[in-house]
Structure formats: C-alpha cells, structure tokens
Design an enzyme around this catalytic site. Sequence first.
Site, short mmCIF file in Angstrom:
data_model
loop_
_atom_site.label_atom_id
_atom_site.label_comp_id
_atom_site.label_asym_id
_atom_site.label_seq_id
_atom_site.Cartn_x
_atom_site.Cartn_y
_atom_site.Cartn_z
N SER A 30 -42.77 -3.66 4.25
CA SER A 30 -42.52 -3.20 5.61
C SER A 30 -42.12 -4.36 6.52
O SER A 30 -42.67 -5.45 6.41
CB SER A 30 -43.80 -2.59 6.18
OG SER A 30 -44.31 -1.64 5.29
N CYS A 47 -39.40 -6.21 6.73
CA CYS A 47 -38.77 -7.39 6.13
C CYS A 47 -37.25 -7.25 6.06
O CYS A 47 -36.60 -7.89 5.24
CB CYS A 47 -39.31 -7.64 4.73
SG CYS A 47 -40.98 -8.26 4.71
N GLY A 48 -36.70 -6.37 6.88
CA GLY A 48 -35.24 -6.27 6.92
C GLY A 48 -34.65 -5.19 6.03
O GLY A 48 -33.45 -5.18 5.76
N LYS A 49 -35.49 -4.26 5.59
CA LYS A 49 -34.99 -3.22 4.68
C LYS A 49 -33.98 -2.32 5.40
O LYS A 49 -32.86 -2.14 4.92
CB LYS A 49 -36.20 -2.41 4.19
CG LYS A 49 -35.89 -1.38 3.15
CD LYS A 49 -37.10 -1.19 2.25
CE LYS A 49 -37.47 0.21 1.96
NZ LYS A 49 -38.45 0.85 2.79
N THR A 50 -34.37 -1.77 6.55
CA THR A 50 -33.46 -0.89 7.28
C THR A 50 -32.23 -1.66 7.75
O THR A 50 -31.11 -1.17 7.65
CB THR A 50 -34.18 -0.24 8.48
OG1 THR A 50 -35.35 0.41 8.00
CG2 THR A 50 -33.30 0.78 9.17
N ASN A 54 -44.89 -2.34 16.01
CA ASN A 54 -44.59 -1.31 15.00
C ASN A 54 -44.07 -0.03 15.69
O ASN A 54 -44.14 1.05 15.12
CB ASN A 54 -45.85 -1.01 14.18
CG ASN A 54 -45.55 -0.24 12.91
OD1 ASN A 54 -44.50 -0.40 12.30
ND2 ASN A 54 -46.48 0.62 12.48
N ALA A 55 -43.54 -0.17 16.90
CA ALA A 55 -42.92 0.99 17.57
C ALA A 55 -41.76 1.48 16.70
O ALA A 55 -41.16 0.69 15.96
CB ALA A 55 -42.41 0.58 18.95
N ARG A 113 -40.96 -11.49 2.68
CA ARG A 113 -41.00 -12.44 3.80
C ARG A 113 -41.59 -13.73 3.27
O ARG A 113 -42.79 -13.84 3.04
CB ARG A 113 -41.85 -11.84 4.93
CG ARG A 113 -41.82 -12.59 6.23
CD ARG A 113 -42.58 -11.81 7.29
NE ARG A 113 -41.80 -10.69 7.77
CZ ARG A 113 -41.02 -10.75 8.87
NH1 ARG A 113 -40.96 -11.85 9.58
NH2 ARG A 113 -40.34 -9.69 9.24
C1 SPV Z 1 -43.60 1.15 6.00
O1 SPV Z 1 -44.58 0.63 6.55
O2 SPV Z 1 -43.17 0.78 4.91
C2 SPV Z 1 -42.90 2.23 6.70
C3 SPV Z 1 -43.56 2.87 7.81
O3 SPV Z 1 -41.86 2.63 6.29
S1 SPV Z 1 -44.78 3.93 7.27
O4 SPV Z 1 -44.25 5.27 7.36
O5 SPV Z 1 -45.87 3.73 8.17
O6 SPV Z 1 -45.14 3.64 5.92
MN MN Z 2 -41.59 1.99 4.22
#
Ligand code: SPV
Ligand code: MN
Length: 630
Positions: A273, A275-278, A388-389, A421
Amino acid sequence: MKQEYVELFKSKCDDKNFEKLKNIENQKLHDFVAKYTKLCNPDSIFVRTDVDEDADYLRARALQIGEEKTLRTEGHTVHFDGYYDQARDKANTKYLLRPDEVLGSDIKSEDRQKGLKEVHGILENIMVGKQMYVCFFCLGPTNSEFSIPAVQITDSTYVAHSEGILYRRGYEEFRKRGNMDKFFRFVHSAGVIKDSVSCDVYNRRVYIDLEEEMVYSTNTQYAGNTVGLKKLAMRLAIKRASQEGWLTEHMFIMGVNGADDKRVTYFTGSFPSACGKTATAMLEGEKIIGDEIAYLRQVNGKIRAVNVERGIFGIIQDVSEESDPVIFKALTTPGEVIFSNVLIDPDNNPRWLGDGREKPESGINFAGNWGPGKTGPDDNEVLFSHKNARYTIKLKNLKNCDDNLENPEGVEVGGVIYGGRDSDTSVPVAQSFDWAHGILTQAAAIESETTAATLGAEGVRKFNLMANLDFLSIPIGRYIQNNLDIVEGAKKLPLVFHVNYFLKGNNEKYLNGMKDKHVWIKWMELRVHNETDAILTPIGYIPKYEELAILFKNILNKEYTKPQYEEQFKLRIPELLAKINRIKDIYQKKVFDTPHILIKTLDEQKQRLEECLKIYGDYVSPFVLEENQK
Ligand code: SPV
Ligand code: MN
C-alpha cells in the site's frame, strides 16, 4: 422460497424488493439473507439489482442519511470515517480456523467456534432502526471463467454505494446461475453511528470464515475493512485459487504502448500500500485495466489476467495536476466520485495533502472543524487531510481506461513487476533471470517501509511477500509454490521485474523523480520484446546507461547524466546481502512450509554477490560490470 421466508421478507420488504429476492432461485442465498435479517433485525430491506435506479437509490440515500455529503462539483460526494477508523485494522482482522488448521505465525487467526460466537453476538440486533441493503456483484468480468458472484449485506449506504462504483453488477449473474452453491458472502454493519460515523471501535471485528467463504465485518466504515468485495473477498479468493490452480494477486494491470504505438504489452504489478501502485498503472499515455487486485490463470499456455474490480479506491495524497494529470482531472471535473477523509474547504471543495495548491487555512475534516495546529482526541496533530484519504471512481470514467477491462478472457501478461518502499538497497529497476528467480528473490522477498494505509507506526521496514502478506489465507510456503506452479507447462512466460521508486542518497533525498517510473516501464516493455540489451549482474539484468539516456530524453525530455545513473544503479552489496540474510531468517525461523528451492535460490544469489564483492568491493558501478562483460 420457503413459506417462513416469505413471511419474514414480506415483513421487511415492500413488494418490489420482495420480488427481487424471490426472483433469484437459490436456496443458499435465501437462507443467508433470512439468517442475517433475523439476527441483525433491520427495520427494512432494500435489494440492489443491476438497474441504474437501484444504484441511484443508494447514492441518494447516502446523502439523505448523511453518510455522504454533496460537494461543489456535480456528482462529487464526501464521506468521513471515524477518527480511529482511518485504515485497515490488522489487529482485529482474523481468520476463523478449526483447531487442526494452521496458517503460520504471520497470519492472524482465531478459534472458529469462538470467533463465530463472538461476532454473531456483536451482530445481534445491530441493525435495529436501520435499513439493510442486499447487494449483488460479480468479481472479475461477468460471463467469464474468472467470474465469482458475491452478495453483500450491509447497513451502510456508503459501503453499498462504493461497491456499486467499484464492482460489476451481479444480480443477473445470480439469476442465471440459479441454485449454485459457490458464491462469496459478506455481512457488514457499521454498528452504532454517531454523527454519521461508526463509534464502537472496541467491537470492531473483521472475521474471515474460509470454510463458508464468508466474511463478517462490524463497527467500522473504512472501505478496506468493510467493502466485502475488496480485501475481504481477496482473502477468500486466494484460498479458492489455491484449491483450483490459479492466482489471486494484489496487482494492478496496465497496457504499455510500444514505441511506434502499434503494440500494447500488458504488465501486472504488486506493490505494498502507498508505494506507487496506482501511480504506475496510471502513467500518462499508457492504458489502465486495474490498480489493485488481479486474478491470473494459465490459459492455452499463456498467463492471462483480469481486474477483479472495475473502479479505483485510490490514495489521494500527492495527487496533483503535475504528478497525476489523469486522476487529477477526474477528481476536479463533474462525474461520480466519493472522496473520503479529505478536507472540505469553505467553498465546499475537497482538498488533500500534496494537491499542488496553496494550503487551506480552514475547513471540515474527519476530526471536525479544522484549522492549523488542530489536535485530535488523542492529542496528536491532525493534518488537514488524512494521509490515507481516498477517492472512489469508475475506471471507465478515465480517459486512459483500456478497452479490455471487460474482456471475459482478460489480457495476456507480458511482464510482472514487484516493488516496495526501500530507501537504501535495491536499484530502481532490474529484471530477474527467469520466472522462478523473480518469484523467489524478488516477489517472495519484498520488504517495505510501512505507510498510513494500515493503523500503526510508519516507516518501519516490514516483510511483505508479493505485497500480499496481509491478505494470505493459505500458508506462506504453499502460496509461493502456487506462484511457481502457475507457469508450469506454459509456452510463454512473463518476464519478472523489480522496481524501487524510493531509493535515497546520502542527503536523505530521493534519487529519482516521480516520473522516472515511466522510463523504467518503457525499458521493461522493450525487454519483453527482446529489443534492448542489458547488463548481467548477480541480482539479474539492469539497464544500460545509453538506453536509459535515450528513454529519458524521449519520454521525459530530460538529460540523464552518467553520475545520476551510476549513483542509482550501483550495486549496494552490503545492503543486498543484509537483505538476503533478513529474508532467509524469516523463511527459516518463522515460515513452517518454506519451499526448499527458496533457500537454495537465495543462497546462490548470496554467493554471486559475495564473489562480486571480493573482486570489486562493497559498492559496484554498473559501468564496471558492463565493462567486464565485454
Ligand atoms: C491497500 O491498503 O492496499 C488498499 C486500500 O488498497 S485498502 O482497501 O484499505 O486495502
Ligand atoms: Mn491495495
């Protein structure tokens, strides 16, 4: 439908909603809805089918009861989660296991009988005074061998609304399949609500019952804990995939255009989460299929993948016109968007950290009225928007959405990317020698410094194989073996790459710019087609300076200097060795079913690095390695 259920449902549903339930001829479904209607005891039931009218109802209802509020731009709404409900709750997320089942010490579990009793106790009468929503979805494209039907019960309009954006409609899939036995079931209640947020954090639970393919979630609203089809279904799907010989991965899917724009090569990528995935899946000029979860299967000798979702629940920190133009546009123009845990400024616009605009002076956020110096109930400083918004949008509303999003056959995977990361160890991009080398030395060895996506301290280096550790529902060794086995007998294997966007120099500054990832991915695309050379190193192949300099010029119009390259791509042997030792230690001491080949492969890598160290010293320039290969 059983007569008993007819009476029960008629006492909670109007005629229309009753018909919707009745029209699915599935005993197991009716048993499920009846059981939780009786236990949770809502005032009424609404059933979400595949028609737009039902989606519209849920959105309107979210606004009516205040779980969401409208913003200035048309179609935009905002939802706040409670102060202590801003991320996935790892401590209270547990697998319910029989006494003879073991997943390993890294995976949280609870005695099944005890956990079921506890959570059913919490659910009792939890929906009194509320409406219950029964929603039908499909994981993966509909009409596909990848499809998994799923039903969500929730009393949260925000959860139901978010799910409607993020997942394909599944009511007709249920109708078509009639009395099927295999579908995922989710029960969620936000519990006691005060000022539109869940407040009974002590009774927050996320319990996963693998045997029944069912998940319970209580007293939370944060989507990662509540939206059943997201991380909760992912846990169920990992288990089902393991039984059936395919994979469920925490991966994006994207199409990368070839230099002449005549070919598209698909990549999947796993990153922990934040780390630049999106941001990778969203690179400007490329095509996105998904940013989060993928199902992978070997079909006719090739590895194919689908996006389990059809929307994005993305982190909004550092999304600016400059860094993420496509998303920024979607977030600032009319269309359906749910923002969560951002700041609402006095003009009723959403504001978030790193949005590239002047910092706001006041507004409303998840902690109430906000102004500089604001502290929360725990006395911690409250930033204007949470780290985490998030935003929730449909992929098809993005101009870079790939046409294959709904392809029931998915896309052929040309390359798989693993990232984390890591401030001091790995080079920005490297290609593994082959599939097994990549899975064992890169994927199974991901470490990442923690972020705000989970509750707890930030910046701590944590082991997170395939960025999937939080979601594993099978023993770690079994999962690694499945990743090795998926390519067995395949005619064409994806290449495996590793990236690190977070390497820092001595002055603690990042060595790479945010956009450099575009260069790395174009290099990978060329590698898949065997169109560029590379330097052989003890850890795999790395790019040559000349090739990168051309790519930097063509893609980013940037001069890339030899000293920059040398600093970024030097092999940091002491750090690489220390990492191998840390990873080996975990697999030898904490994992009970480590495949033998894993230790063997790590030892071979260690040996190659030690030999290299003896010849060239601790830090080895890529130019030296290249020169030596001539
Ligand atoms: C992650 O944390 O990897 C997310 C957000 O994509 S959650 O839906 O909270 O898992
Ligand atoms: Mn995720």
